[in-house]
Design a protein around this motif. Structure first.
Motif, PDB file in Angstrom:
ATOM      1  N   PHE A 137       4.705   0.018  -8.399  1.00  0.00           N
ATOM      2  CA  PHE A 137       5.311  -1.263  -8.060  1.00  0.00           C
ATOM      3  C   PHE A 137       5.624  -2.024  -9.354  1.00  0.00           C
ATOM      4  CE2 PHE A 137       3.210  -1.017  -3.770  1.00  0.00           C
ATOM      5  CZ  PHE A 137       4.402  -0.994  -3.063  1.00  0.00           C
ATOM      6  N   ARG A 139       5.847  -5.096  -9.888  1.00  0.00           N
ATOM      7  CA  ARG A 139       5.092  -6.326 -10.063  1.00  0.00           C
ATOM      8  C   ARG A 139       3.598  -6.073 -10.270  1.00  0.00           C
ATOM      9  NH1 ARG A 139       6.676  -5.809  -4.863  1.00  0.00           N
ATOM     10  NH2 ARG A 139       5.077  -5.681  -3.235  1.00  0.00           N
ATOM     11  N   GLU A 183       2.703   4.774   3.504  1.00  0.00           N
ATOM     12  CA  GLU A 183       3.633   3.979   4.300  1.00  0.00           C
ATOM     13  C   GLU A 183       2.969   2.742   4.888  1.00  0.00           C
ATOM     14  OE1 GLU A 183       6.740   4.675   8.023  1.00  0.00           O
ATOM     15  OE2 GLU A 183       4.941   5.912   7.850  1.00  0.00           O
ATOM     16  N   ALA A 186       1.536   0.184   2.149  1.00  0.00           N
ATOM     17  CA  ALA A 186       2.631  -0.536   1.507  1.00  0.00           C
ATOM     18  C   ALA A 186       3.238  -1.556   2.472  1.00  0.00           C
ATOM     19  CB  ALA A 186       3.699   0.443   1.026  1.00  0.00           C
ATOM     20  N   GLY A 187       3.388  -1.170   3.749  1.00  0.00           N
ATOM     21  CA  GLY A 187       3.929  -2.102   4.738  1.00  0.00           C
ATOM     22  C   GLY A 187       3.035  -3.305   4.939  1.00  0.00           C
ATOM     23  N   ALA A 189       0.919  -4.474   2.735  1.00  0.00           N
ATOM     24  CA  ALA A 189       0.924  -5.260   1.492  1.00  0.00           C
ATOM     25  C   ALA A 189       2.102  -6.225   1.461  1.00  0.00           C
ATOM     26  CB  ALA A 189       0.971  -4.328   0.282  1.00  0.00           C
ATOM     27  N   ARG A 190       3.255  -5.787   1.987  1.00  0.00           N
ATOM     28  CA  ARG A 190       4.425  -6.670   2.013  1.00  0.00           C
ATOM     29  C   ARG A 190       4.185  -7.891   2.892  1.00  0.00           C
ATOM     30  NH1 ARG A 190       7.201  -1.612   1.669  1.00  0.00           N
ATOM     31  NH2 ARG A 190       7.227  -1.391   3.953  1.00  0.00           N
ATOM     32  N   TRP A 191       3.284  -7.767   3.864  1.00  0.00           N
ATOM     33  CA  TRP A 191       2.962  -8.887   4.746  1.00  0.00           C
ATOM     34  C   TRP A 191       1.732  -9.661   4.266  1.00  0.00           C
ATOM     35  CZ3 TRP A 191       5.385 -10.912   9.066  1.00  0.00           C
ATOM     36  CH2 TRP A 191       6.530 -10.235   9.472  1.00  0.00           C
ATOM     37  N   GLY A 192       1.182  -9.247   3.119  1.00  0.00           N
ATOM     38  CA  GLY A 192       0.057  -9.975   2.545  1.00  0.00           C
ATOM     39  C   GLY A 192      -1.259  -9.759   3.259  1.00  0.00           C
ATOM     40  N   ALA A 198      -3.942  -2.606  -1.388  1.00  0.00           N
ATOM     41  CA  ALA A 198      -2.506  -2.323  -1.509  1.00  0.00           C
ATOM     42  C   ALA A 198      -2.257  -1.223  -2.534  1.00  0.00           C
ATOM     43  CB  ALA A 198      -1.768  -3.591  -1.924  1.00  0.00           C
ATOM     44  N   ALA A 261       4.170  -5.758  10.847  1.00  0.00           N
ATOM     45  CA  ALA A 261       4.769  -4.994   9.754  1.00  0.00           C
ATOM     46  C   ALA A 261       5.645  -3.851  10.248  1.00  0.00           C
ATOM     47  CB  ALA A 261       3.666  -4.457   8.838  1.00  0.00           C
TER      48      ALA A 261
END
Length: 446
Positions: A137, A139, A183, A186-187, A189-192, A198, A261
């Motif tokens: 990633f 970031r 999968e 990561a999904g 993690a995008r939603w916190g 993550a 997610a």
């Protein structure tokens, strides 16, 4: 240090010759992560080879088994040396002929710290090496100069810990497509979502199949395994109700986050009848293999038939797929959920499919039962308190109360217990009484 071995152009035929194929045909079935144990290997061949160092190769190995139509792929990282360091001898696979007539010892190089450092560096830097692709990633940072150690517990994958800060999970069996562990994490993690570590990096292979090879996550160094905590509580007659309630709530929050997610789906009209048929098919297969199950077949068949006629508006969604006490960690006063790979022996499409969250609930309920029966004196009352507390915690955050669907809950638990009976009969015969008692209880709940 390893002796200066051979040039890159020379080690390739030594590692990739027919003698290695025969060696792997004998070595693979003995590995805990090999999914085809019990089936005869008819062919082993190297499908892809990528040089990592002059004496070390990343291999994608193709395996064919008797009675299986599809071929299977496994990820290996092998080294070859005339005189490997003593610490690597315990990971030796066998000998092959070297290019100059001498013997080379082939070993599982996952346990070579130099190779482990190289893998993390490749992921940190990104880019490609042969058919391998490395990414992280943007970031997040993957630190360098962390001391690696391969974890001793071999499961369906192999993990390397770096300086108690990161963990690299290497998936041993490789199937086409993205691995659910990468999968899903990561999904989320995008939603916190915070109860799941993550991913910070990963790598994959592009030929002859596209598949996930490994992923990097933060390592929870001070975490305690949920199974260890529960087993200690059951053995000492401790009170685990509060922890079980919190674990139920964490599971409910996880399911709610997964429903955000990833898309959910409405069950088709014939979903439950088909599900009952599948459960019955698994029961008959298990009863053929384990005679002790046969007297319970009529009662279990009735449980599945009752579930088939139940009305349920519960959506299907992404779930953990293999949830039990060994898949949760207690750290910093909270539960964390790991290992979303599912059952590696099952097809990838099945592991990524939408399913009922009751499946995860039942997985944890069965795990409490196991912990209660692993102590010197079985504690079924301890398990029942934990099961009740878990369901109560789940109902506060999961969007539904498991007890409101008793027929489905009982059918899923019976199906899970039947699976456990067959698994224990095959892998751990000394444990088979635990699921057999559960089957008897479910078949005759008086």
């Amino acid at each position: 240090m390893t002796q200066p071995l051979i040039e890159r152009d020379d080690v390739r035929p030594a590692l990739l010759g027919s003698s290695l194929n025969a060696l792997l045909g004998r070595w693979l079935p003995r590995q805990r992560w090999y999914a085809g144990r019990g089936r005869r290997i008819t062919e082993v061949s190297v499908a892809a080879a990528t040089a990592l160092t002059p004496e070390c190769f990343h291999l994608l190995v193709r395996v064919r088994e008797a009675g299986e139509q599809d071929e299977a792929y496994y990820q290996l990282i092998l080294g070859a040396a005339a005189d490997p360091p003593p610490r690597l001898w315990q990971h030796a696979i066998g000998q092959v002929d070297g290019p100059t007539g001498g013997a080379l010892m082939v070993y599982d190089a996952v346990h070579d710290h130099r190779v482990a450092i190289l893998l993390l560096d490749r992921i940190r830097q990104g880019g490609r090496t042969g058919v391998l692709r490395f990414e992280s990633f943007p970031r997040t940072s993957v630190p360098a100069d962390l001391t690696p150690r391969a974890m001793s517990a071999e499961q369906s994958n192999t993990s390397i810990v770096y300086g108690d800060r990161l963990i690299l999970k290497l998936f041993r069996r490789i199937q086409r497509g993205i691995n659910p562990d990468l999968e899903v994490t990561a999904g989320l993690a995008r939603w916190g979502h915070r109860s799941v570590p993550a991913p910070t990096g990963w790598f994959f292979v592009t030929e002859p199949v596209w598949g996930t090879l490994g992923m990097v996550q933060p390592y929870l160094a001070d975490a305690t395994d949920g199974w260890e905590l529960a087993l200690n509580s059951a053995s000492t007659q401790g009170d685990f109700d509060k922890q079980a309630w919190g674990l139920g709530r964490t599971t409910g929050e996880l399911h709610a986050a997964l429903a955000q997610a990833f898309p959910t789906s409405t069950p088709e009209e014939h979903h439950l009848p088909r599900l009952a048929e599948e459960m019955l098919h698994r029961l008959k297969h298990a009863a053929d293999a384990v005679p002790a199950l046969r007297r319970h077949v009529p009662a279990l068949q009735g449980i599945f038939a009752e579930a088939a006629t139940t009305r349920s508006d519960l959506p299907l969604q992404r779930i953990h797929g293999d949830l039990h006490l060994g898949q949760v960690l207690w750290a910093d006063g909270a539960w964390h959920v790991v290992d979303f790979e599912g059952e590696p022996s099952r097809p990838l499409a099945e592991r990524r499919a939408d399913r009922s969250p009751i499946r995860d609930v039942v997985g944890m309920l069965r795990s409490f039962d196991y912990a209660a029966h692993m102590s010197p004196t079985p504690r079924p009352e301890w398990a029942e308190r934990c099961r009740t507390a878990f369901r109560a915690g789940y109902s506060e955050a999961g969007g539904f109360e498991p007890a409101d669907a008793p027929q489905l809950l009982r059918a899923y638990e019976a199906d899970r217990a039947v699976y456990e009976v067959l698994y224990e009969a095959t892998h751990r015969p000394d444990w088979i009484t635990v699921p057999l008692k559960a089957v008897a209880r479910l078949a005759d709940p008086r």
